[in-house]
Design a protein around this motif. Structure first.
Motif, PDB file in Angstrom:
ATOM      1  N   LYS A   1     -17.201 -14.968  35.392  1.00  0.00           N
ATOM      2  CA  LYS A   1     -17.252 -15.997  34.351  1.00  0.00           C
ATOM      3  C   LYS A   1     -17.871 -17.281  34.888  1.00  0.00           C
ATOM      4  N   ASN A   2     -17.511 -17.629  36.110  1.00  0.00           N
ATOM      5  CA  ASN A   2     -18.100 -18.833  36.714  1.00  0.00           C
ATOM      6  C   ASN A   2     -19.612 -18.698  36.876  1.00  0.00           C
ATOM      7  N   LEU A   3     -20.062 -17.519  37.317  1.00  0.00           N
ATOM      8  CA  LEU A   3     -21.499 -17.293  37.498  1.00  0.00           C
ATOM      9  C   LEU A   3     -22.230 -17.270  36.156  1.00  0.00           C
ATOM     10  N   LEU A   4     -21.592 -16.740  35.136  1.00  0.00           N
ATOM     11  CA  LEU A   4     -22.215 -16.717  33.813  1.00  0.00           C
ATOM     12  C   LEU A   4     -22.464 -18.123  33.283  1.00  0.00           C
ATOM     13  N   ILE A   5     -21.536 -19.014  33.568  1.00  0.00           N
ATOM     14  CA  ILE A   5     -21.647 -20.383  33.069  1.00  0.00           C
ATOM     15  C   ILE A   5     -22.530 -21.253  33.957  1.00  0.00           C
ATOM     16  N   GLN A   6     -22.433 -21.041  35.270  1.00  0.00           N
ATOM     17  CA  GLN A   6     -23.059 -21.964  36.220  1.00  0.00           C
ATOM     18  C   GLN A   6     -24.446 -21.544  36.680  1.00  0.00           C
ATOM     19  N   THR A   7     -24.849 -20.288  36.407  1.00  0.00           N
ATOM     20  CA  THR A   7     -26.158 -19.817  36.861  1.00  0.00           C
ATOM     21  C   THR A   7     -26.913 -19.156  35.704  1.00  0.00           C
ATOM     22  N   ASN A   8     -28.184 -18.857  35.963  1.00  0.00           N
ATOM     23  CA  ASN A   8     -29.012 -18.129  35.004  1.00  0.00           C
ATOM     24  C   ASN A   8     -29.244 -16.690  35.446  1.00  0.00           C
ATOM     25  N   GLU A   9     -28.456 -16.230  36.400  1.00  0.00           N
ATOM     26  CA  GLU A   9     -28.633 -14.880  36.921  1.00  0.00           C
ATOM     27  C   GLU A   9     -28.362 -13.835  35.836  1.00  0.00           C
TER      28      GLU A   9
ATOM     29  N   ASN B   1     -22.639  -1.459  33.009  1.00  0.00           N
ATOM     30  CA  ASN B   1     -22.057  -1.048  31.722  1.00  0.00           C
ATOM     31  C   ASN B   1     -20.528  -1.107  31.774  1.00  0.00           C
ATOM     32  N   TYR B   2     -19.981  -0.671  32.893  1.00  0.00           N
ATOM     33  CA  TYR B   2     -18.519  -0.743  33.057  1.00  0.00           C
ATOM     34  C   TYR B   2     -18.072  -2.201  33.101  1.00  0.00           C
ATOM     35  N   PHE B   3     -18.853  -3.034  33.791  1.00  0.00           N
ATOM     36  CA  PHE B   3     -18.554  -4.465  33.845  1.00  0.00           C
ATOM     37  C   PHE B   3     -18.517  -5.061  32.441  1.00  0.00           C
ATOM     38  N   SER B   4     -19.519  -4.748  31.627  1.00  0.00           N
ATOM     39  CA  SER B   4     -19.570  -5.282  30.264  1.00  0.00           C
ATOM     40  C   SER B   4     -18.398  -4.780  29.434  1.00  0.00           C
ATOM     41  N   TYR B   5     -18.025  -3.527  29.644  1.00  0.00           N
ATOM     42  CA  TYR B   5     -16.896  -2.947  28.911  1.00  0.00           C
ATOM     43  C   TYR B   5     -15.595  -3.654  29.265  1.00  0.00           C
ATOM     44  N   ILE B   6     -15.335  -3.809  30.577  1.00  0.00           N
ATOM     45  CA  ILE B   6     -14.101  -4.468  31.039  1.00  0.00           C
ATOM     46  C   ILE B   6     -14.098  -5.931  30.616  1.00  0.00           C
TER      47      ILE B   6
ATOM     48  N   LYS C   1     -15.571  -7.375  28.024  1.00  0.00           N
ATOM     49  CA  LYS C   1     -15.299  -7.514  26.591  1.00  0.00           C
ATOM     50  C   LYS C   1     -13.847  -7.169  26.276  1.00  0.00           C
ATOM     51  N   LYS C   2     -13.298  -6.199  26.982  1.00  0.00           N
ATOM     52  CA  LYS C   2     -11.907  -5.816  26.767  1.00  0.00           C
ATOM     53  C   LYS C   2     -10.959  -6.963  27.104  1.00  0.00           C
ATOM     54  N   LYS C   3     -11.263  -7.687  28.169  1.00  0.00           N
ATOM     55  CA  LYS C   3     -10.403  -8.788  28.606  1.00  0.00           C
ATOM     56  C   LYS C   3     -10.672 -10.087  27.864  1.00  0.00           C
ATOM     57  N   GLU C   4     -11.959 -10.364  27.605  1.00  0.00           N
ATOM     58  CA  GLU C   4     -12.337 -11.663  27.053  1.00  0.00           C
ATOM     59  C   GLU C   4     -12.594 -11.657  25.550  1.00  0.00           C
ATOM     60  N   GLY C   5     -12.762 -10.449  24.972  1.00  0.00           N
ATOM     61  CA  GLY C   5     -12.979 -10.367  23.530  1.00  0.00           C
ATOM     62  C   GLY C   5     -14.427 -10.499  23.110  1.00  0.00           C
ATOM     63  N   VAL C   6     -15.296 -10.860  24.058  1.00  0.00           N
ATOM     64  CA  VAL C   6     -16.734 -10.972  23.792  1.00  0.00           C
ATOM     65  C   VAL C   6     -17.500 -10.382  24.962  1.00  0.00           C
ATOM     66  N   SER C   7     -18.765 -10.051  24.744  1.00  0.00           N
ATOM     67  CA  SER C   7     -19.607  -9.536  25.825  1.00  0.00           C
ATOM     68  C   SER C   7     -19.936 -10.652  26.810  1.00  0.00           C
ATOM     69  N   PRO C   8     -20.368 -10.299  28.037  1.00  0.00           N
ATOM     70  CA  PRO C   8     -20.769 -11.341  29.001  1.00  0.00           C
ATOM     71  C   PRO C   8     -21.854 -12.264  28.451  1.00  0.00           C
ATOM     72  N   LEU C   9     -22.810 -11.682  27.713  1.00  0.00           N
ATOM     73  CA  LEU C   9     -23.902 -12.499  27.169  1.00  0.00           C
ATOM     74  C   LEU C   9     -23.392 -13.491  26.131  1.00  0.00           C
ATOM     75  N   LYS C  10     -22.516 -13.047  25.238  1.00  0.00           N
ATOM     76  CA  LYS C  10     -21.959 -13.942  24.230  1.00  0.00           C
ATOM     77  C   LYS C  10     -21.068 -15.001  24.864  1.00  0.00           C
ATOM     78  N   TYR C  11     -20.372 -14.615  25.933  1.00  0.00           N
ATOM     79  CA  TYR C  11     -19.537 -15.589  26.655  1.00  0.00           C
ATOM     80  C   TYR C  11     -20.414 -16.695  27.231  1.00  0.00           C
ATOM     81  N   ARG C  12     -21.549 -16.317  27.820  1.00  0.00           N
ATOM     82  CA  ARG C  12     -22.475 -17.304  28.381  1.00  0.00           C
ATOM     83  C   ARG C  12     -23.014 -18.222  27.291  1.00  0.00           C
ATOM     84  N   LYS C  13     -23.429 -17.655  26.167  1.00  0.00           N
ATOM     85  CA  LYS C  13     -23.990 -18.454  25.078  1.00  0.00           C
ATOM     86  C   LYS C  13     -22.972 -19.442  24.525  1.00  0.00           C
TER      87      LYS C  13
END
Length: 280
Positions: A235-243, A258-263, A265-277
């Motif tokens: 989550k920190n990298l999603l917010i603080q970097t453009n990686e 794919n497993y990362f995105s699944y886990i 979304k399961k924990k955060e309720g949104v995909s990593p990309l939507k979390y970053r946005k």
């Protein structure tokens, strides 16, 4: 309002999802004492906690703090913590606020509380603090169009009051040394392939002992704790970097994006990309 902000989960450690710009004050009285069913957890907002009655042991990661009536403790965002009540009944007040809620010029000073998070008010301070809290409660209980302005100003007043005090105190080591070692190892090596067997081996204890003891002290199993640490760093990298999502996934110990995105979304309720946005 409380149910929208913090829903207790007594089975798993969890981070509650709320809107970015948040402020809440809550008061609660209960009759139970030691409660081991509520696990270590963390959330994305700061927490100010005070005991109005009773005593408790407040654990923040590897340290514990014994709080008595009138004591305050500050819990940073994203930090694992839990509380054990040692006296019944007990009554406490909680104030939650996100970093988006307060001015950046004030946020930079909050690291003082992270080092020494406990404050025991001097006798002459009690009346002043009580007055600020009562004003917050009154506004929060019967809000109108001007209440939001007063919430923020009264919170600023309280934080600045605490920041001017030199008497915030540090805590003592409170976690079993073996578990403290495992926690530290996980936090420094979460990018690697960590297994319960490997952690037991480096700690020179059996797998069954480590599994049982870790769950007893930390409130979650070893695998879940590893996953939570990885997700928190992601989550920190999603917010603080453009990686890319793939690179962040690999950097945080998830070999399958794919497993990362699944886990995630399961924990955060949104995909990593939507979390970053959401935080852009």
């Amino acid at each position: 309002m409380r149910n929208e902000v913090f829903k207790e989960n007594r089975n798993v450690a969890n981070k509650q999802r709320v809107e970015n710009n948040i402020f809440m004050i809550d008061n609660d009285r209960a009759d139970y004492t030691y409660d081991d069913s509520f696990p270590f957890h963390y959330h994305d907002w700061y927490e100010l906690y005070t005991l109005k009655e009773g005593t408790c042991i407040y654990r923040i990661e590897k340290k514990e703090y014994v709080l008595k009536k009138g004591d305050w403790i500050f819990v940073p965002a994203g930090i694992f913590h839990k509380v054990f009540y040692t006296e019944s009944p007990h009554e406490r007040t909680l104030i939650y606020f996100s970093k988006e809620y307060i001015t950046p010029s004030l946020i930079k000073h909050l690291s003082k509380f992270s080092v020494n998070p406990v404050y025991t008010p001097e006798k002459n301070d009690d009346a002043y603090i009580h007055d600020v809290i009562e004003k917050l409660f009154n506004e929060y209980s019967t809000p109108d169009e001007f209440s939001e302005i007063l919430y923020r100003n009264l919170l600023y007043e309280l934080l600045v009051f605490f920041l001017r005090k030199p008497s915030f105190k540090n805590g003592e080591a409170g976690i079993d040394l073996i578990i403290a070692h495992v926690v530290e190892y996980i936090e420094h090596n979460y990018t690697q392939n960590l297994t319960l067997e490997k952690l037991a081996d480096i700690s020179n204890v059996s797998v069954s002992y480590l599994s049982r003891k870790f769950k007893q002290i930390m409130g979650v199993g070893v695998s879940e704790y590893i996953q939570l640490v990885r997700l928190n760093n992601a989550k920190n990298l999603l917010i603080q970097t453009n990686e890319s999502i793939l690179r962040i996934s690999n950097k945080c110990g998830f070999n399958d994006s794919n497993y990362f995105s699944y886990i995630f979304k399961k924990k955060e309720g949104v995909s990593p990309l939507k979390y970053r946005k959401k935080y852009l």
